[in-house]
Design a protein around this motif. Structure first.
Motif, PDB file in Angstrom:
ATOM      1  N   MET A   1       2.241  -7.966   3.959  1.00 25.53           N
ATOM      2  CA  MET A   1       2.286  -6.600   4.489  1.00 25.53           C
ATOM      3  C   MET A   1       0.770  -6.222   5.201  1.00 25.53           C
ATOM      4  O   MET A   1       0.986  -5.928   6.284  1.00 25.53           O
ATOM      5  N   ILE A   2      -0.280  -6.530   4.325  1.00 28.42           N
ATOM      6  CA  ILE A   2      -1.321  -6.216   5.083  1.00 28.42           C
ATOM      7  C   ILE A   2      -2.216  -7.281   4.471  1.00 28.42           C
ATOM      8  O   ILE A   2      -2.594  -8.190   3.624  1.00 28.42           O
ATOM      9  N   HIS A   3      -3.220  -7.970   5.719  1.00 28.93           N
ATOM     10  CA  HIS A   3      -3.776  -9.186   5.615  1.00 28.93           C
ATOM     11  C   HIS A   3      -5.110  -8.974   6.582  1.00 28.93           C
ATOM     12  O   HIS A   3      -4.974  -8.555   7.798  1.00 28.93           O
ATOM     13  N   LEU A   4      -6.077  -8.835   5.810  1.00 35.40           N
ATOM     14  CA  LEU A   4      -7.414  -8.912   6.586  1.00 35.40           C
ATOM     15  C   LEU A   4      -8.129 -10.158   6.565  1.00 35.40           C
ATOM     16  O   LEU A   4      -8.201 -10.864   5.711  1.00 35.40           O
TER      17      LEU A   4
ATOM     18  N   ALA B   1     -21.418  -1.743   5.941  1.00 33.28           N
ATOM     19  CA  ALA B   1     -20.255  -1.016   5.096  1.00 33.28           C
ATOM     20  C   ALA B   1     -19.388  -1.660   4.546  1.00 33.28           C
ATOM     21  O   ALA B   1     -18.737  -1.823   3.262  1.00 33.28           O
ATOM     22  N   LEU B   2     -18.909  -2.814   5.427  1.00 24.08           N
ATOM     23  CA  LEU B   2     -17.656  -3.725   4.874  1.00 24.08           C
ATOM     24  C   LEU B   2     -18.045  -5.084   5.211  1.00 24.08           C
ATOM     25  O   LEU B   2     -18.331  -5.472   6.508  1.00 24.08           O
ATOM     26  N   ASP B   3     -17.629  -6.278   4.317  1.00 24.73           N
ATOM     27  CA  ASP B   3     -17.828  -7.408   4.855  1.00 24.73           C
ATOM     28  C   ASP B   3     -16.779  -8.239   3.859  1.00 24.73           C
ATOM     29  O   ASP B   3     -17.105  -8.570   2.658  1.00 24.73           O
ATOM     30  N   ILE B   4     -15.576  -8.344   4.493  1.00 22.85           N
ATOM     31  CA  ILE B   4     -14.277  -8.946   3.835  1.00 22.85           C
ATOM     32  C   ILE B   4     -13.725 -10.114   4.464  1.00 22.85           C
ATOM     33  O   ILE B   4     -13.117 -10.018   5.593  1.00 22.85           O
ATOM     34  N   PRO B   5     -14.067 -11.489   3.953  1.00 20.99           N
ATOM     35  CA  PRO B   5     -13.742 -12.643   4.641  1.00 20.99           C
ATOM     36  C   PRO B   5     -11.986 -12.443   4.529  1.00 20.99           C
ATOM     37  O   PRO B   5     -11.520 -13.175   5.327  1.00 20.99           O
ATOM     38  N   LEU B   6     -11.661 -11.781   3.236  1.00 23.78           N
ATOM     39  CA  LEU B   6     -10.095 -12.396   3.009  1.00 23.78           C
ATOM     40  C   LEU B   6      -9.684 -11.027   2.320  1.00 23.78           C
ATOM     41  O   LEU B   6     -10.129 -11.075   1.032  1.00 23.78           O
ATOM     42  N   PHE B   7      -8.466 -10.698   2.427  1.00 26.21           N
ATOM     43  CA  PHE B   7      -8.068  -9.591   1.676  1.00 26.21           C
ATOM     44  C   PHE B   7      -6.372  -9.556   1.982  1.00 26.21           C
ATOM     45  O   PHE B   7      -6.118  -9.646   3.121  1.00 26.21           O
ATOM     46  N   HIS B   8      -5.582  -9.617   0.986  1.00 27.61           N
ATOM     47  CA  HIS B   8      -4.078  -9.356   0.987  1.00 27.61           C
ATOM     48  C   HIS B   8      -3.743  -8.658   0.360  1.00 27.61           C
ATOM     49  O   HIS B   8      -3.806  -8.505  -0.777  1.00 27.61           O
ATOM     50  N   CYS B   9      -2.587  -7.804   0.665  1.00 26.21           N
ATOM     51  CA  CYS B   9      -1.726  -6.990  -0.122  1.00 26.21           C
ATOM     52  C   CYS B   9      -0.307  -7.177   0.286  1.00 26.21           C
ATOM     53  O   CYS B   9       0.253  -6.989   1.393  1.00 26.21           O
ATOM     54  N   GLU B  10       0.633  -7.532  -0.704  1.00 26.91           N
ATOM     55  CA  GLU B  10       1.846  -7.689  -0.545  1.00 26.91           C
ATOM     56  C   GLU B  10       2.638  -6.478  -0.534  1.00 26.91           C
ATOM     57  O   GLU B  10       2.376  -5.366  -0.842  1.00 26.91           O
ATOM     58  N   GLN B  11       4.010  -6.333   0.167  1.00 28.13           N
ATOM     59  CA  GLN B  11       4.796  -5.562   0.205  1.00 28.13           C
ATOM     60  C   GLN B  11       5.007  -5.045  -1.049  1.00 28.13           C
ATOM     61  O   GLN B  11       5.669  -5.866  -1.864  1.00 28.13           O
ATOM     62  N   GLY B  12       5.229  -3.896  -1.539  1.00 30.19           N
ATOM     63  CA  GLY B  12       5.677  -3.211  -2.551  1.00 30.19           C
ATOM     64  C   GLY B  12       4.552  -3.411  -3.913  1.00 30.19           C
ATOM     65  O   GLY B  12       4.977  -3.242  -4.826  1.00 30.19           O
ATOM     66  N   GLU B  13       3.535  -3.850  -3.500  1.00 29.07           N
ATOM     67  CA  GLU B  13       2.386  -3.966  -4.622  1.00 29.07           C
ATOM     68  C   GLU B  13       1.847  -2.444  -4.934  1.00 29.07           C
ATOM     69  O   GLU B  13       1.921  -1.619  -4.179  1.00 29.07           O
TER      70      GLU B  13
ATOM     71  N   ILE C   1      -9.765   2.062   7.598  1.00 30.38           N
ATOM     72  CA  ILE C   1      -9.428   1.008   8.431  1.00 30.38           C
ATOM     73  C   ILE C   1      -7.891   0.592   8.072  1.00 30.38           C
ATOM     74  O   ILE C   1      -7.318   0.486   9.225  1.00 30.38           O
ATOM     75  N   LEU C   2      -7.545   0.470   6.809  1.00 32.71           N
ATOM     76  CA  LEU C   2      -6.152   0.112   6.673  1.00 32.71           C
ATOM     77  C   LEU C   2      -4.961   1.115   7.140  1.00 32.71           C
ATOM     78  O   LEU C   2      -4.024   0.692   7.565  1.00 32.71           O
ATOM     79  N   GLY C   3      -5.628   2.387   7.106  1.00 35.62           N
ATOM     80  CA  GLY C   3      -4.754   3.481   7.546  1.00 35.62           C
ATOM     81  C   GLY C   3      -4.754   3.630   9.192  1.00 35.62           C
ATOM     82  O   GLY C   3      -4.018   4.735   9.550  1.00 35.62           O
ATOM     83  N   LEU C   4      -5.418   2.840   9.706  1.00 35.48           N
ATOM     84  CA  LEU C   4      -5.652   2.960  11.385  1.00 35.48           C
ATOM     85  C   LEU C   4      -6.366   4.215  11.446  1.00 35.48           C
ATOM     86  O   LEU C   4      -5.941   4.709  12.870  1.00 35.48           O
ATOM     87  N   LEU C   5      -7.163   4.774  11.096  1.00 35.41           N
ATOM     88  CA  LEU C   5      -7.842   6.061  11.202  1.00 35.41           C
ATOM     89  C   LEU C   5      -9.348   5.671  11.960  1.00 35.41           C
ATOM     90  O   LEU C   5      -9.954   6.182  12.238  1.00 35.41           O
ATOM     91  N   ASP C   6      -9.569   4.217  11.650  1.00 38.86           N
ATOM     92  CA  ASP C   6     -10.872   3.654  11.916  1.00 38.86           C
ATOM     93  C   ASP C   6     -10.521   2.529  12.376  1.00 38.86           C
ATOM     94  O   ASP C   6      -9.610   1.566  11.918  1.00 38.86           O
ATOM     95  N   HIS C   7     -11.589   1.520  13.075  1.00 39.90           N
ATOM     96  CA  HIS C   7     -11.581   0.452  13.403  1.00 39.90           C
ATOM     97  C   HIS C   7     -12.790  -0.547  12.875  1.00 39.90           C
ATOM     98  O   HIS C   7     -13.804   0.121  12.596  1.00 39.90           O
TER      99      HIS C   7
ATOM    100  N   LEU D   1      -1.023  -6.282  10.224  1.00 38.81           N
ATOM    101  CA  LEU D   1       0.017  -5.086   9.328  1.00 38.81           C
ATOM    102  C   LEU D   1       1.416  -5.752   9.884  1.00 38.81           C
ATOM    103  O   LEU D   1       1.760  -5.549  10.856  1.00 38.81           O
ATOM    104  N   LYS D   2       2.218  -5.673   8.713  1.00 35.52           N
ATOM    105  CA  LYS D   2       3.574  -6.084   8.859  1.00 35.52           C
ATOM    106  C   LYS D   2       3.701  -7.453   9.938  1.00 35.52           C
ATOM    107  O   LYS D   2       4.354  -7.178  10.772  1.00 35.52           O
ATOM    108  N   ASP D   3       2.732  -8.304   9.765  1.00 40.34           N
ATOM    109  CA  ASP D   3       2.865  -9.409  10.920  1.00 40.34           C
ATOM    110  C   ASP D   3       2.520  -8.964  12.168  1.00 40.34           C
ATOM    111  O   ASP D   3       2.589  -9.772  12.995  1.00 40.34           O
ATOM    112  N   GLN D   4       1.807  -7.841  12.505  1.00 43.45           N
ATOM    113  CA  GLN D   4       1.424  -7.414  13.830  1.00 43.45           C
ATOM    114  C   GLN D   4      -0.113  -7.346  13.713  1.00 43.45           C
ATOM    115  O   GLN D   4      -0.588  -6.756  13.084  1.00 43.45           O
TER     116      GLN D   4
END
Ligand code: ADP
Ligand code: MG
Length: 229
Positions: free
Chosen positions: A1-4, A20-32, A50-56, A64-67
Motif C-alpha cells: 500500500m505505502i512504501h517509502l 526533519a526526516l531520514d527514512i531508509p525504509l518504511f512499509h505499510c500494508e493495505q488494511g493495517e 508526505i504520506l497524504g500528498l500534502l507535502d513532498h 502508493l498502491k504500486d504507483q
C-alpha cells in the motif's frame, strides 16, 4: 500500500539545514492499523503530510498502491487526496462559517453531480453512526470538541477513502471522547481501511496493531508491545 525508500526531508532556516526526516525504509500494508509514536518535534506531522500528498520529500521514493507518487501531476495528487485519503487532525480543521452538514460534504464538491447526490443521501447514516445526526444544521462553534472531531471524521469518511491518516486525533479531547474517536478509527480499520495514527500517547499506540517509533526524523519498529492497563 505505502512504501517509502530513502526518504529525506530538510527544512532550511537561514544558513542552518535541519533534517526533519531520514527514512531508509518504511512499509505499510493495505488494511493495517498502524501507530506512529514519537515526541513532539520528532517529525510525525512532516511524515504524515508526505504520506497524504500534502507535502513532498526532498529525495527518495514514495510508492502508493504500486504507483510512484513523484510521477503524479498536481491534478492527480489532488484527486488522490480527495478520493483515496481521509485526514483527521488534532485541531479538527472545520470551516467555521459552514454548517456541520456543509463541512462533511465539502470533499464531495468536485465530484460528478450524480455521485454528489448519493453522498448527500449517505450523510444521514454516517452522521447517525458517529452520533452527530442532531448537529447537522449547527455550526462548529456550537459543538463540543468531541462532536467537532466526529464531524471531522465524517468529512474524512464521506468519500470512502482507502486510507485514513490521523494526526494526534485525540490530542484535544478528554478521555471519554478520545476513546470514542479511537473506537471509530478501529471500526474503520475493521471495515478494511488502512489507518495510520500519529500520537505521542502510548495508550493510543497500544490500541493499534503495529507501532513504529519516530525519533529525530528516524523510524524504528517497536517489536515489544507495552500493554496498556
Ligand atoms: P511532530 O509532528 O512530531 O511534532 P513535526 O513534523 O511537526 O514534528 O516537525 C519536525 C521538525 O521539523 C520540528 O523540529 C519542526 O520544528 C521542524 N519543522 C516542521 N515544519 C517546519 C517548517 N515548515 N519549517 C521549518 N521547520 C519545520
Ligand atoms: Mg505534529
Amino acid at each position: 500500500m505505502i512504501h517509502l525508500t530513502d526518504i529525506k526531508k530538510t527544512y532550511q532556516t537561514g544558513d542552518t539545514v535541519y533534517t526533519a526526516l531520514d527514512i531508509p525504509l518504511f512499509h505499510c500494508e493495505q488494511g493495517e492499523l498502524l501507530a506512529i509514536i514519537g515526541e513532539s518535534g520528532s517529525g510525525k506531522t512532516t511524515l504524515l503530510r508526505i504520506l497524504g500528498l500534502l507535502d513532498h520529500c526532498d529525495s527518495g521514493s514514495y510508492q502508493l498502491k504500486d504507483q510512484l507518487t513523484e510521477r503524479f501531476t498536481y491534478k492527480q495528487e489532488a484527486q488522490i487526496r480527495n478520493q483515496m485519503i481521509g485526514f483527521v487532525l488534532q485541531h479538527f480543521g472545520l470551516i467555521t462559517d459552514y454548517t456541520v452538514k456543509e463541512n462533511i460534504l465539502l470533499p464531495t464538491t468536485y465530484l460528478p453531480r450524480k455521485i454528489r447526490k448519493e453522498k448527500a443521501a449517505q450523510l444521514a447514516t454516517l452522521a447517525t453512526d458517529l452520533q452527530i445526526d442532531n448537529q447537522l444544521k449547527k455550526y462548529p462553534n456550537q459543538l463540543s470538541r468531541g462532536q467537532q472531531q466526529r464531524v471531522a471524521i465524517a468529512r474524512a469518511l464521506i468519500n470512502d477513502p482507502d486510507i485514513l491518516l490521523a494526526d494526534e486525533p485525540t490530542g484535544n479531547l478528554d478521555s471519554h471522547n478520545s476513546q470514542l474517536v479511537l473506537d471509530i478509527l478501529r471500526r474503520e480499520h475493521q471495515k478494511g481501511k488502512t489507518v495510520i495514527i500519529v500520537t505521542h500517547e502510548q495508550a493510543i499506540a497500544d490500541a493499534c496493531d503495529r507501532q513504529v517509533v519516530m525519533k529525530d526524523g528516524k523510524l524504528e519498529e517497536r517489536s515489544v508491545r507495552v500493554d496498556s492497563v
